[in-house]
Scaffold this active site. Sequence first.
Site, short mmCIF file in Angstrom:
data_model
loop_
_atom_site.label_atom_id
_atom_site.label_comp_id
_atom_site.label_asym_id
_atom_site.label_seq_id
_atom_site.Cartn_x
_atom_site.Cartn_y
_atom_site.Cartn_z
N ARG A 36 0.82 -1.22 0.00
CA ARG A 36 0.00 0.00 0.00
C ARG A 36 0.85 1.26 0.00
O ARG A 36 0.47 2.28 -0.58
CB ARG A 36 -0.96 -0.02 1.20
CG ARG A 36 -2.11 -1.00 1.02
CD ARG A 36 -3.07 -0.99 2.18
NE ARG A 36 -4.29 -1.74 1.84
CZ ARG A 36 -5.29 -1.95 2.68
NH1 ARG A 36 -5.23 -1.47 3.91
NH2 ARG A 36 -6.35 -2.63 2.29
N LYS A 197 -20.82 -17.49 0.36
CA LYS A 197 -22.24 -17.29 0.61
C LYS A 197 -22.91 -16.33 -0.35
O LYS A 197 -22.39 -15.25 -0.65
CB LYS A 197 -22.44 -16.78 2.04
CG LYS A 197 -22.01 -17.78 3.11
CD LYS A 197 -22.29 -17.24 4.50
CE LYS A 197 -21.95 -18.27 5.57
NZ LYS A 197 -22.25 -17.76 6.93
N GLY A 354 -10.35 -9.21 -1.23
CA GLY A 354 -9.27 -9.90 -0.54
C GLY A 354 -8.97 -11.30 -1.03
O GLY A 354 -7.84 -11.61 -1.44
N GLY A 377 -13.76 -3.55 0.37
CA GLY A 377 -15.13 -3.07 0.54
C GLY A 377 -15.57 -2.05 -0.49
O GLY A 377 -16.68 -2.10 -1.01
#
Length: 395
Positions: A36, A197, A354, A377
């Site tokens: 990063r 999921k 991720g 996100g």
Amino acid sequence: MAWKTLDEMDLSGKTVLTRVDINVPVKDGVVTDDTRIQRILPTIRDILAAGGKPVLLAHFGRPKGERVAEMSLSVVRPALEAALGSPVKFAEDCIGLPAKQAVTELGAGEVLLLENTRYHAAETKNDPAFAAALAALGDVYCNDAFSAAHRAHGSTEGVARLLPSCAGRLMQAELSALEAALGEPVRPVVAVVGGAKVSTKLDLLGNLVAKVDHLVIGGGMANTFLAAQGIDVGKSLAEHDMTDTALEILSKAQDAGCEIILPSDVVVAREFAANAANETVAADACPSDAMILDAGPAAVAKISDVFEHANTLIWNGPLGAFEIEPFDAATNAAALKAAELSDAGNLTSVAGGGDTVAALNKAGAAARFTYISTAGGAFLEWMEGKELPGVAALG
């Protein structure tokens, strides 16, 4: 949407408040992965080259408004200096007298890092007074933290409304890549969505079926869709309570002209373990005492064919239990196919999340994709069609 880049701003002699994401992993006081940090260097260097003075705003961990010593950004400073190849000044707060004094003393060609913005509870509350205190430190605001752009915080959204604002190089690259993938893509467009999921990716699936031509569903999610169609998936991970939702998504896709691709054959095993005894069977022939852990070769061949005829690919999530061999085979093969087509200039491939980045790295394909987002996100919320406050504030 319209947003300005560094090239459109007058930075000469200006203090540039630069929101970055340097929330990096640390062990025993040492940064263990500076990825990063490396990705924000172009922005810092371009600000310096234009005569601006970069003042870095960032969060680190979740101190929840308290001064937690082990969450001080001072721990990141040595790695930042090493990456830049020059000293970085540090202020013990991001607002108030310590910050003002450090900014006042900052000379041309120097970089200043302010202390963790989340030491202030007002940051995550997007408190107007906190945003104003940040804005008082600079002349221009530059957001280079796409990964935090889905948060309406003081340093990501509040301050952007108070100063002339632009996107940094990393933010610019992220937005350009995602716009090319979902905004006005070159069709046909194929999306790969995997993971455990369906319930965690409902908004994503609902948005994609209306925007892409082919939707490949993999991982445990595929088992839920197979089960919803009355197929016995044995002891496989599946959300049987999501049957109605899965059928609704299939119906929406049909109405939208989007082809949903589920595995036609699967790799099954009796235990979830590396190199467990396994066999490949038709998707509707999973033994009752076995679990589906990967897509089979016929499924991979179908996916590869779809890739061959596509112009744009968006990828989020693995096709199987990629963490353990041999159940990484489908993810690896499909990823390498996408990489090959991207290399040849026949496919624009954008991936993020991720598990996705980890899976593509494991396959040795990540570096060959057109763009890899490390945003997590924010990447998902963009794919879901949601407005990102940190991006909207730049418009």
